[in-house]
Motif scaffolding. Structure first.
Motif, mmCIF file in Angstrom:
data_model
loop_
_atom_site.group_PDB
_atom_site.id
_atom_site.type_symbol
_atom_site.label_atom_id
_atom_site.label_comp_id
_atom_site.label_asym_id
_atom_site.label_seq_id
_atom_site.Cartn_x
_atom_site.Cartn_y
_atom_site.Cartn_z
ATOM 1 N N ASN A 83 0.768 3.082 -4.430
ATOM 2 C CA ASN A 83 2.046 3.758 -4.645
ATOM 3 C C ASN A 83 2.224 4.821 -3.562
ATOM 4 N N TYR A 84 3.316 4.704 -2.787
ATOM 5 C CA TYR A 84 3.631 5.691 -1.749
ATOM 6 C C TYR A 84 4.864 6.495 -2.159
ATOM 7 N N GLY A 85 4.765 7.814 -1.993
ATOM 8 C CA GLY A 85 5.890 8.681 -2.317
ATOM 9 C C GLY A 85 6.127 9.725 -1.244
ATOM 10 N N GLN A 86 7.140 10.527 -1.457
ATOM 11 C CA GLN A 86 7.514 11.549 -0.483
ATOM 12 C C GLN A 86 6.525 12.700 -0.503
ATOM 13 N N HIS A 87 6.059 13.094 0.689
ATOM 14 C CA HIS A 87 5.200 14.270 0.801
ATOM 15 C C HIS A 87 5.996 15.502 0.395
ATOM 16 N N PRO A 88 5.421 16.386 -0.432
ATOM 17 C CA PRO A 88 6.200 17.532 -0.943
ATOM 18 C C PRO A 88 6.640 18.514 0.131
ATOM 19 N N PHE A 89 5.941 18.559 1.293
ATOM 20 C CA PHE A 89 6.274 19.567 2.311
ATOM 21 C C PHE A 89 6.619 18.949 3.676
ATOM 22 N N GLN A 90 6.432 17.642 3.824
ATOM 23 C CA GLN A 90 6.697 16.997 5.106
ATOM 24 C C GLN A 90 7.624 15.802 4.917
ATOM 25 N N ILE A 120 3.254 2.296 -10.611
ATOM 26 C CA ILE A 120 4.263 2.272 -9.541
ATOM 27 C C ILE A 120 5.443 3.197 -9.807
ATOM 28 N N GLU A 121 5.419 3.927 -10.923
ATOM 29 C CA GLU A 121 6.557 4.785 -11.266
ATOM 30 C C GLU A 121 6.790 5.838 -10.189
ATOM 31 N N GLN A 122 8.064 6.014 -9.821
ATOM 32 C CA GLN A 122 8.519 6.982 -8.808
ATOM 33 C C GLN A 122 8.021 6.635 -7.405
ATOM 34 N N ALA A 123 7.640 5.397 -7.168
ATOM 35 C CA ALA A 123 7.199 5.004 -5.825
ATOM 36 C C ALA A 123 8.396 4.796 -4.909
ATOM 37 N N MET A 124 8.276 5.260 -3.667
ATOM 38 C CA MET A 124 9.269 4.974 -2.643
ATOM 39 C C MET A 124 8.948 3.642 -1.963
ATOM 40 N N ASN A 125 7.671 3.391 -1.786
ATOM 41 C CA ASN A 125 7.205 2.127 -1.223
ATOM 42 C C ASN A 125 5.964 1.694 -1.976
ATOM 43 N N ILE A 126 5.753 0.378 -2.014
ATOM 44 C CA ILE A 126 4.588 -0.175 -2.714
ATOM 45 C C ILE A 126 3.897 -1.181 -1.799
ATOM 46 N N GLU A 127 2.588 -1.116 -1.753
ATOM 47 C CA GLU A 127 1.786 -2.105 -1.037
ATOM 48 C C GLU A 127 0.803 -2.744 -2.000
ATOM 49 N N VAL A 128 0.462 -3.982 -1.698
ATOM 50 C CA VAL A 128 -0.567 -4.689 -2.457
ATOM 51 C C VAL A 128 -1.747 -4.945 -1.532
ATOM 52 N N SER A 129 -2.921 -4.569 -2.003
ATOM 53 C CA SER A 129 -4.151 -4.803 -1.248
ATOM 54 C C SER A 129 -4.815 -6.055 -1.793
ATOM 55 N N LEU A 130 -4.954 -7.066 -0.929
ATOM 56 C CA LEU A 130 -5.511 -8.345 -1.344
ATOM 57 C C LEU A 130 -7.032 -8.295 -1.393
ATOM 58 N N HIS A 131 -7.614 -9.375 -1.880
ATOM 59 C CA HIS A 131 -9.059 -9.430 -2.092
ATOM 60 C C HIS A 131 -9.852 -9.202 -0.804
#
Length: 376
Positions: A83-90, A120-131
């Motif tokens: 889960n990727y979100g906005q940095h609070p200061f950058q 994933i709640e409040q995610a700006m971007n999502i990635e999946v890491s495979l096996h």
């Protein structure tokens, strides 16, 4: 000094009892071979013991091999969810958290993954890491806060296989289960823990972004840690019987993990795949929970304490409006179920009402009870 001596005595007594137990076992085994049996009888006893030990060893080895096969086959279908979100200061996105997911369906060039909503709640971007560690972008298809489930879409890669889903209706207490996920992040990806089903048909209260709710879950003592959320709980046939979702975290608590049962997962995920959301019955009213404003001294003063849901507004064209519900009505019952909070209302509507049902609503209007017929 006396207290310490007493404590030491207790420890020694405990050790003494344990030692006696081992001694009794040893004597029993020794006596089995040194009674007045003939040599031939003794030989038969020894042969029987050797045969039993051999059979037990074979059974243990077979079980271990089966577990290894199940884990080897299932692990590639359990992925990491970032889960990727906005940095609070950058002005940049940063990793907010990591959970797990299960490959649910492969449909041509699209693969669908089930995970928890809270992953994933409040995610700006999502990635999946495979096996194999490769990370690929994921698209959010749909999510349901109250069941804590979400569906992601990624591009299909050769070799991707969905995990089969099993049934929980015949589960028994004590049945062996396996949990696969990414505890504490991707550095420990595809971690496997083993345990048993330690509770069936549990109800666990949770706080969600849509208010308080209760999850229907399976209980297991397989280790479930942060990062395991969204991972698979498997039976010994390699089938998913639950999606791991939470644990009770306390210094005084161990071995209390919970998973959403497979049947509920499939029902919710299939609807999210079809509609992008879970459609639930709606009254079409805005209400105020009177229990939050009740005067705690009213009963002591001999005054009636009014509870229920006060209707603040009614949406035009809604089920409530068609039934004649008005602003100021206080909802007291739906059929024979007492309604004292928003949770009571949600629970009744979401679990007891189906399309086509007619529900009798008992409301107070000008302090007099009346009944309205709600057509869903």
């Amino acid at each position: 000094m006396a207290k310490e001596t007493g404590k030491l005595a207790v420890q020694l007594i405990g050790a003494g009892v344990l030692g006696s137990a081992f001694t009794l076992i040893g004597v029993t085994q020794f006596d089995l071979l040194n009674t007045n049996h003939s040599d031939e009888q003794n030989k038969e006893v020894v042969d029987q013991q050797v045969k039993q030990q051999s059979e037990q060893a074979t059974q243990v080895n077979h079980t271990t091999q089966n577990l290894s096969d199940i884990i080897a086959k299932a692990s590639p279908s359990v992925v990491g969810v970032v889960n990727y979100g906005q940095h609070p200061f950058q002005q940049q996105t940063v990793e907010q958290g990591v959970g797990s997911g299960v490959i649910y369906k492969v449909d041509g060039d699209k693969t669908y993954i089930v995970t928890n909503n809270h992953v994933i709640e409040q995610a700006m971007n999502i990635e999946v890491s495979l096996h194999d560690g490769e990370r690929v972008p994921a698209k959010l298809i749909g999510t349901d806060v109250l069941t804590d489930l979400a569906v992601l879409e990624i591009a299909t890669i050769d070799g991707m296989e969905p995990l089969p889903f099993g049934e929980t209706t015949n589960l028994q207490m004590g049945q062996d289960v396996i949990a696969i996920g990414n505890p504490l992040g991707l550095n420990l990806s595809s971690t496997v823990t083993k345990g048993i089903i330690s509770g069936l048909d549990r109800t666990v209260p949770v706080e969600t972004s849509q208010g308080n709710w209760e999850l229907n879950v399976l209980q297991t003592d397989a280790a479930i840690n942060p990062g395991n959320s969204g991972g698979a709980l498997l039976n010994l046939q390699g089938e998913v019987i639950g999606i791991n979702t939470l644990k009770i975290a306390s210094e005084k608590v161990e071995g209390l993990g919970f998973a959403i049962p497979s049947e509920e997962v499939q029902t919710v995920v299939d609807e999210l795949l079809e509609n992008g959301e879970l459609k639930r019955p709606m009254l079409g009213v805005r209400v105020i929970d009177l229990s939050q404003y009740a005067n705690p001294y009213a009963a002591l003063q001999g005054r009636e304490v009014i509870t229920g849901l006060s209707v603040d507004s009614v949406e035009p064209g809604s089920i409530a409006q068609k039934a004649g519900m008005q602003r100021g009505d206080i909802i007291k019952k739906l059929n024979d179920v007492e309604i004292e909070s928003m949770y009571d209302l949600r629970k009744f509507l979401y679990r007891d009402v189906k399309e086509g049902d007619v529900v009798t609503a008992t409301v107070l209007r000008n302090e007099k009870p009346i009944q309205l017929q709600l057509q869903f």
